[in-house]
Each structure stands twice: as C-alpha cells, then as structure tokens.
Design a protein around this motif. Structure first.
Motif, PDB file in Angstrom:
ATOM      1  N   VAL A  28       0.842  -1.204   0.000  1.00  0.00           N
ATOM      2  CA  VAL A  28       0.000   0.000   0.000  1.00  0.00           C
ATOM      3  C   VAL A  28       0.870   1.245   0.000  1.00  0.00           C
ATOM      4  O   VAL A  28       0.588   2.229  -0.703  1.00  0.00           O
ATOM      5  CB  VAL A  28      -0.943  -0.010   1.217  1.00  0.00           C
ATOM      6  CG1 VAL A  28      -1.703   1.307   1.323  1.00  0.00           C
ATOM      7  CG2 VAL A  28      -1.919  -1.179   1.120  1.00  0.00           C
ATOM      8  N   TRP A  29       1.972   1.208   0.765  1.00  0.00           N
ATOM      9  CA  TRP A  29       2.880   2.363   0.809  1.00  0.00           C
ATOM     10  C   TRP A  29       3.506   2.616  -0.552  1.00  0.00           C
ATOM     11  O   TRP A  29       3.599   3.759  -1.006  1.00  0.00           O
ATOM     12  CB  TRP A  29       3.976   2.106   1.847  1.00  0.00           C
ATOM     13  CG  TRP A  29       4.872   3.298   2.044  1.00  0.00           C
ATOM     14  CD1 TRP A  29       4.718   4.314   2.927  1.00  0.00           C
ATOM     15  CD2 TRP A  29       6.077   3.604   1.304  1.00  0.00           C
ATOM     16  NE1 TRP A  29       5.725   5.233   2.797  1.00  0.00           N
ATOM     17  CE2 TRP A  29       6.576   4.824   1.810  1.00  0.00           C
ATOM     18  CE3 TRP A  29       6.759   2.958   0.279  1.00  0.00           C
ATOM     19  CZ2 TRP A  29       7.743   5.406   1.310  1.00  0.00           C
ATOM     20  CZ3 TRP A  29       7.915   3.540  -0.224  1.00  0.00           C
ATOM     21  CH2 TRP A  29       8.403   4.742   0.288  1.00  0.00           C
ATOM     22  N   ARG A  31       2.251   1.866  -3.448  1.00  0.00           N
ATOM     23  CA  ARG A  31       1.217   2.372  -4.356  1.00  0.00           C
ATOM     24  C   ARG A  31       0.975   3.856  -4.154  1.00  0.00           C
ATOM     25  O   ARG A  31       0.756   4.606  -5.117  1.00  0.00           O
ATOM     26  CB  ARG A  31      -0.077   1.583  -4.155  1.00  0.00           C
ATOM     27  CG  ARG A  31      -1.277   2.125  -4.921  1.00  0.00           C
ATOM     28  CD  ARG A  31      -2.418   1.137  -4.950  1.00  0.00           C
ATOM     29  NE  ARG A  31      -2.080  -0.061  -5.719  1.00  0.00           N
ATOM     30  CZ  ARG A  31      -2.928  -1.059  -5.922  1.00  0.00           C
ATOM     31  NH1 ARG A  31      -4.152  -1.016  -5.418  1.00  0.00           N
ATOM     32  NH2 ARG A  31      -2.557  -2.119  -6.634  1.00  0.00           N
ATOM     33  N   ASN A  32       1.024   4.314  -2.910  1.00  0.00           N
ATOM     34  CA  ASN A  32       0.715   5.702  -2.612  1.00  0.00           C
ATOM     35  C   ASN A  32       1.932   6.626  -2.632  1.00  0.00           C
ATOM     36  O   ASN A  32       1.792   7.831  -2.852  1.00  0.00           O
ATOM     37  CB  ASN A  32       0.043   5.810  -1.231  1.00  0.00           C
ATOM     38  CG  ASN A  32      -1.301   5.113  -1.194  1.00  0.00           C
ATOM     39  OD1 ASN A  32      -2.015   5.061  -2.185  1.00  0.00           O
ATOM     40  ND2 ASN A  32      -1.644   4.555  -0.039  1.00  0.00           N
ATOM     41  N   ASN A  33       3.126   6.066  -2.396  1.00  0.00           N
ATOM     42  CA  ASN A  33       4.309   6.921  -2.229  1.00  0.00           C
ATOM     43  C   ASN A  33       5.457   6.596  -3.186  1.00  0.00           C
ATOM     44  O   ASN A  33       6.521   7.206  -3.076  1.00  0.00           O
ATOM     45  CB  ASN A  33       4.834   6.814  -0.789  1.00  0.00           C
ATOM     46  CG  ASN A  33       3.813   7.252   0.232  1.00  0.00           C
ATOM     47  OD1 ASN A  33       3.568   8.443   0.413  1.00  0.00           O
ATOM     48  ND2 ASN A  33       3.204   6.290   0.906  1.00  0.00           N
ATOM     49  N   ARG A  40       6.365   1.669  -8.277  1.00  0.00           N
ATOM     50  CA  ARG A  40       4.922   1.393  -8.232  1.00  0.00           C
ATOM     51  C   ARG A  40       4.568   0.092  -8.932  1.00  0.00           C
ATOM     52  O   ARG A  40       3.523  -0.499  -8.661  1.00  0.00           O
ATOM     53  CB  ARG A  40       4.150   2.566  -8.849  1.00  0.00           C
ATOM     54  CG  ARG A  40       4.182   3.831  -8.016  1.00  0.00           C
ATOM     55  CD  ARG A  40       3.187   4.857  -8.529  1.00  0.00           C
ATOM     56  NE  ARG A  40       3.567   5.351  -9.844  1.00  0.00           N
ATOM     57  CZ  ARG A  40       4.365   6.393 -10.046  1.00  0.00           C
ATOM     58  NH1 ARG A  40       4.887   7.037  -9.014  1.00  0.00           N
ATOM     59  NH2 ARG A  40       4.663   6.791 -11.273  1.00  0.00           N
ATOM     60  N   ASP A  43       3.905  -2.713  -6.434  1.00  0.00           N
ATOM     61  CA  ASP A  43       2.887  -2.612  -5.387  1.00  0.00           C
ATOM     62  C   ASP A  43       1.841  -3.717  -5.456  1.00  0.00           C
ATOM     63  O   ASP A  43       1.527  -4.355  -4.452  1.00  0.00           O
ATOM     64  CB  ASP A  43       2.219  -1.228  -5.386  1.00  0.00           C
ATOM     65  CG  ASP A  43       1.509  -0.913  -6.712  1.00  0.00           C
ATOM     66  OD1 ASP A  43       1.514  -1.771  -7.604  1.00  0.00           O
ATOM     67  OD2 ASP A  43       0.971   0.204  -6.841  1.00  0.00           O
TER      68      ASP A  43
END
Length: 271
Positions: A28-29, A31-33, A40, A43
């Motif tokens: 999740v990290w 994907r978002n960061n 990415r 992810d």
C-alpha cells in the motif's frame, strides 16, 4: 489438550499472519508513495502476496486451533498446490538459466556479454518492445550509469580497462563494445571513430546520459546475466523453502487427521 501437530500448525500460521500485515502495508505504501513507475510496478504483486499469506494463515490457524476440518482441508489443498508450483518453478529456473556466460577479453578486467548466448525464453521476455521500454526507463531512473561514471571518473584508460566491472553497468549499458574501437574520454563518454565492426551496438551508442547503450543488445545481455545470477540464487532458496513447506504440509496432514478423529469422537478417546 490439543495434539502437538495442531499446536505447531497454529503457531506457524500465527507467525505467518503477523508477517503478512507489514507485507500488505509495504504494498500500500509503494502504491501511494512510489517515486517512479518502477517502484509502483511492485505494489500489486506485494499486496497480492500479503493478502494470500493472510488468508492462508487464517485458514490454517482457525482450522488447527478450532478443529475446523473444512478450513484445514482448504489450507492443505492450497499448501499442496503451492508445493507443486514452487517445485515446477525451481526446475524451470535452473533450466532457463543454464545457458549464458560472459566472454573474457584479452587485457581487460571485465567481460562482454552477447544476447544470443542466453536462453530463448529469457531473450523473448526482455527484447520485446513493451518490456524493454519499461526496463530501460527503470535503468535510466535508477541512475545506473551515473553512479558508474562517478565511481570510475578519475580512472585513466589503462586503469579503466583493468577494472572488474559489472555486466549491467559496463559491458552492457554504460559503455560501447570493445570491438567498436571507440576512444576513451571518461567511463560514459567515448569519441566515435570509423569502425569496420558489424556489431549494431556500435551505431546505437550515444554519449547522451539518457541514451548511452541502453538500446544495445549488450545492455539486454548484461541484464540477462544479472537475472540469471538472481534466479539461480532464488532457486537455491526455493529448495530450502520447499523442504520447509513439505514438513509443514506433513504436520498439517496430522492435524487434519486429529480434527477428523476428534470430531468423530467429541467426548471419547483421544490418542
């Protein structure tokens, strides 16, 4: 009292359950960061692996500790399929990495790599336009050649030729092939000269930092050599993991047998 096999399966799956949480969080990290497409890209696989471990560990934990034969049976089926897949992948990894080796050059501390020396399956996966464009972008974003240039910038041409350089950075993507006969200026800058070489990589070379030899077959071969080494390491680790899974599966079968026996005689004899 629960039998030893049930307790062992419960403990192992509780540990797996705890490990799955940071794996999902990491996915999740990313994907978002994630700062680049390359980061990415990982992810989704990471999240899928984390969720898979979470579900399997819950099934094994509840099945073993709560005497739920249905969940434990599902757990054993998944474990069996995982063992089969892991075994097949390990054999496949050894087969596709069996070919390919760097060519020793006279008076050089490094080797050069030819794309045709590696397995056809690996070649097709790397040389396809869609895949290579993504890989090339990751190599550029990762500043592979920039770091290489900084490391050996102070080398004279004689020192540079004696360095033990990596397949990916040097003989692959960051310098032209020796057979081109280009003149050394610094690790990533070479003066083009007239060459009789038929190697298409000679024409593909450019001193621009985002071009260099990233479109060369030697760059793809250097990547394949790295993949070959990594896959062999993974295959060796898989053998150890496979032995562990077989042991866990055997213990799980004992726990499943205990569940069926206990459910058949809820108030009776227990071995």
């Amino acid at each position: 009292m629960f039998r030893l096999s049930n307790n062992l399966i419960g403990i192992l799956n509780f540990i797996t359950f705890l490990l799955s949480i940071p794996i999902i969080w990491a996915g999740v990290w990313l994907r978002n960061n994630g700062s680049s497409e390359c980061e990415r890209f990982l992810d989704t696989p990471v999240i899928v692996i984390g969720v898979f471990l979470l579900l399997v560990s819950v099934a094994g934990l509840v099945g073993a500790c709560c005497k739920n034969s249905c969940l434990l049976w599902i757990y054993l089926v998944v474990m069996f399929l995982l063992i089969v897949l892991l075994f097949c992948f390990t054999i496949f990894a050894f087969v596709v990495t069996n070919k390919g080796a760097g060519q020793v050059l006279s008076g050089r501390g490094y080797k050069e790599y030819k794309l045709g020396d590696y397995s056809n399956w690996l070649q097709k996966r790397v040389t396809s336009g869609k895949n290579w464009n993504k890989i090339r972008s990751c190599l550029v974003d990762g500043k592979v050649c920039s770091k290489f240039n900084e490391t050996y910038l102070s080398d004279t041409v004689e020192q540079f030729y004696t360095e033990r350089l990596s397949a990916l950075q040097v003989s692959g993507c960051c310098k032209p092939s020796d057979e081109c006969g280009y003149t050394y200026v610094n690790p990533t800058t070479w003066t083009k000269t007239i060459t009789n070489s038929s190697n298409p990589d000679c024409a593909a070379w450019d001193n621009q930092p985002d071009v260099l030899c990233f479109n060369c077959n030697s760059c793809k071969a250097g990547l394949l050599d790295n993949l070959k080494r990594d896959w062999k390491r993974v295959a060796i680790v898989n053998i150890v993991f496979l032995i562990f899974l077989i042991i866990v599966y055997s213990v799980g079968c004992c726990a499943f047998r205990n569940n069926r026996r206990d459910n058949s005689y809820p108030a009776g004899w227990k071995a």
